[in-house]
Scaffold this active site. Structure first.
Site, mmCIF file in Angstrom:
data_model
loop_
_atom_site.group_PDB
_atom_site.id
_atom_site.type_symbol
_atom_site.label_atom_id
_atom_site.label_comp_id
_atom_site.label_asym_id
_atom_site.label_seq_id
_atom_site.Cartn_x
_atom_site.Cartn_y
_atom_site.Cartn_z
ATOM 1 N N ASP A 139 101.343 48.752 -18.316
ATOM 2 C CA ASP A 139 100.900 50.118 -17.993
ATOM 3 C C ASP A 139 101.767 51.057 -18.827
ATOM 4 O O ASP A 139 102.708 50.627 -19.497
ATOM 5 C CB ASP A 139 101.108 50.380 -16.484
ATOM 6 C CG ASP A 139 100.737 51.806 -16.083
ATOM 7 O OD1 ASP A 139 99.654 52.271 -16.482
ATOM 8 O OD2 ASP A 139 101.531 52.469 -15.377
ATOM 9 N N SER A 140 101.468 52.348 -18.742
ATOM 10 C CA SER A 140 102.303 53.322 -19.443
ATOM 11 C C SER A 140 103.663 53.494 -18.754
ATOM 12 O O SER A 140 104.607 53.966 -19.362
ATOM 13 C CB SER A 140 101.589 54.672 -19.481
ATOM 14 O OG SER A 140 101.293 55.074 -18.156
ATOM 15 N N CYS A 200 96.225 49.626 -16.126
ATOM 16 C CA CYS A 200 96.189 51.059 -16.424
ATOM 17 C C CYS A 200 94.737 51.429 -16.681
ATOM 18 O O CYS A 200 94.085 50.797 -17.527
ATOM 19 C CB CYS A 200 97.040 51.303 -17.676
ATOM 20 S SG CYS A 200 96.882 52.956 -18.353
ATOM 21 N N GLU A 206 105.920 60.027 -11.726
ATOM 22 C CA GLU A 206 106.998 59.463 -12.559
ATOM 23 C C GLU A 206 108.321 60.183 -12.307
ATOM 24 O O GLU A 206 109.382 59.590 -12.401
ATOM 25 C CB GLU A 206 106.634 59.525 -14.048
ATOM 26 C CG GLU A 206 105.587 58.521 -14.492
ATOM 27 C CD GLU A 206 106.135 57.093 -14.689
ATOM 28 O OE1 GLU A 206 107.353 56.927 -14.900
ATOM 29 O OE2 GLU A 206 105.323 56.146 -14.629
ATOM 30 N N CYS A 235 93.592 55.660 -11.191
ATOM 31 C CA CYS A 235 94.831 55.608 -11.968
ATOM 32 C C CYS A 235 95.787 54.764 -11.143
ATOM 33 O O CYS A 235 95.922 54.985 -9.927
ATOM 34 C CB CYS A 235 95.401 57.002 -12.181
ATOM 35 S SG CYS A 235 97.057 56.996 -12.901
ATOM 36 N N HIS A 239 98.830 54.740 -10.915
ATOM 37 C CA HIS A 239 99.957 55.450 -10.297
ATOM 38 C C HIS A 239 99.607 55.949 -8.887
ATOM 39 O O HIS A 239 100.500 56.142 -8.062
ATOM 40 C CB HIS A 239 100.347 56.683 -11.132
ATOM 41 C CG HIS A 239 101.183 56.386 -12.338
ATOM 42 N ND1 HIS A 239 100.693 55.744 -13.447
ATOM 43 C CD2 HIS A 239 102.488 56.659 -12.605
ATOM 44 C CE1 HIS A 239 101.654 55.658 -14.357
ATOM 45 N NE2 HIS A 239 102.755 56.194 -13.869
HETATM 46 N N1 DGL Z 1 98.634 54.404 -14.680
HETATM 47 C C1 DGL Z 1 97.805 54.810 -15.732
HETATM 48 C C2 DGL Z 1 96.349 54.831 -15.435
HETATM 49 O O1 DGL Z 1 95.930 54.038 -14.602
HETATM 50 C C3 DGL Z 1 98.342 55.680 -16.789
HETATM 51 C C4 DGL Z 1 98.571 57.062 -16.502
HETATM 52 C C5 DGL Z 1 99.140 57.789 -17.680
HETATM 53 O O2 DGL Z 1 100.037 57.273 -18.345
HETATM 54 O O3 DGL Z 1 98.658 58.906 -17.941
HETATM 55 O O4 DGL Z 1 95.575 55.574 -16.006
#
Ligand code: DGL
Length: 274
Positions: free
Chosen positions: A11-12, A74, A155, A187, A189
């Site tokens: 993931d990011s 992600c 984050e 997402c 997150h």
């Molecule tokens: N967790 C990610 C997603 O599902 C990435 C969010 C990001 O880095 O903008 O899109």
């Protein structure tokens, strides 16, 4: 592919840890190699081409670690780069994204529904969910809203307080989402703020089902491993966590999710790219 090889997840940043946790819960005998591309976070605001370049590079790194599966944990990278990574990896590993298992879940459980999605700008503008849900042809009214402040907020460790409550309310109150009966957390997150999202609808007395795809994705992975006799039967080796840029919040969240003995390492795999 051999059963004793690890599962690669990326993931990011910390978002994919929600998926990694669900994977470890139902597949505790598997070893995980996690990569958080914190140097390029957030992916949601990046161009498709940039996310594709990062994703292929990370896939290569996970292949070097002999992963039998590469799980793109992600939504932004799944939207931008799933096909490309699948093609790039070829027969060397199985590639999973987080969108297809979620759409399968919608197909099985949500026909004739009004389904909302919140996600990054990339995920919403790429329209992969919208296209796949329309293709189900199940009379689903689909509404998507980009909520770009949520990833930096999470984050930064800002959740379960007044600031996060206000930001979440502002987004969920948007006219785009009026009348939804279920909401996809588009997402990885967002499961971290799932309670606050539920509280928002509870306070309004609105019955909105929250769809967190982490468990669905983990189950799809388990079915694949079982069907292909790729479940690990050797001794489990320690999970490994890598980042492209060391951040306190990554270390903190990783330890919250996986316990104090997490081994976190920064690897400079971006030398040629950055
Ligand atoms: N967790 C990610 C997603 O599902 C990435 C969010 C990001 O880095 O903008 O899109």
């Amino acid at each position: 592919m051999k059963s004793n090889q690890p599962i690669g997840i990326f993931d990011s940043g910390i978002g994919g840890l929600t998926v990694a946790k669900a994977v470890k819960k139902i597949l505790p005998q598997e070893s995980v190699i996690y990569f958080g591309d914190t140097a390029h976070l957030p992916y949601g605001d990046k161009s498709t081409a940039a996310i594709q370049a990062y994703s292929v590079r990370i896939a290569e790194m996970l292949l070097k670690h002999r992963c039998k599966v590469i799980l793109i944990a992600c939504n932004s990278a799944s939207s931008a780069a799933y096909e490309l990574v699948t093609e790039y990896v070829g027969k060397r590993a199985k590639v999973f994204d987080v969108i297809n298992p979620t759409v399968d879940f919608i197909r099985e459980n949500h026909h004739n529904d009004i389904v909302g999605l919140i996600g990054t700008k990339q995920t919403v503008s790429a329209g992969v969910y919208a296209k796949k849900i329309a293709e189900l042809d199940q009379n689903i009214d689909f509404k998507a809203l980009a909520t770009p402040l949520l990833v930096p907020m999470i984050e930064e460790g800002i959740y379960e307080d007044e600031i996060s409550k206000n930001i979440i309310s502002k987004y969920l109150n948007d006219s785009v989402l009026v009348g939804i009966k279920s909401l996809i957390l588009g997402c990885t997150h967002y499961p971290i703020i799932q309670k606050e999202i539920k509280d928002y609808y509870n306070d309004l007395n609105e019955a909105v089902e929250i769809i967190d795809s982490a468990d669905t994705v983990a189950k799809a992975l388990r079915s694949f491993l079982e069907y292909n006799q790729l479940c690990n039967r050797s001794e489990v080796t320690d999970d490994k966590f890598y980042v492209s840029d060391f951040t306190d919040s990554f270390e903190r969240t990783t330890k919250t999710f996986f316990g104090e003995k997490v081994h976190l390492e920064q690897i400079p795999i971006w030398d040629e790219l950055t």
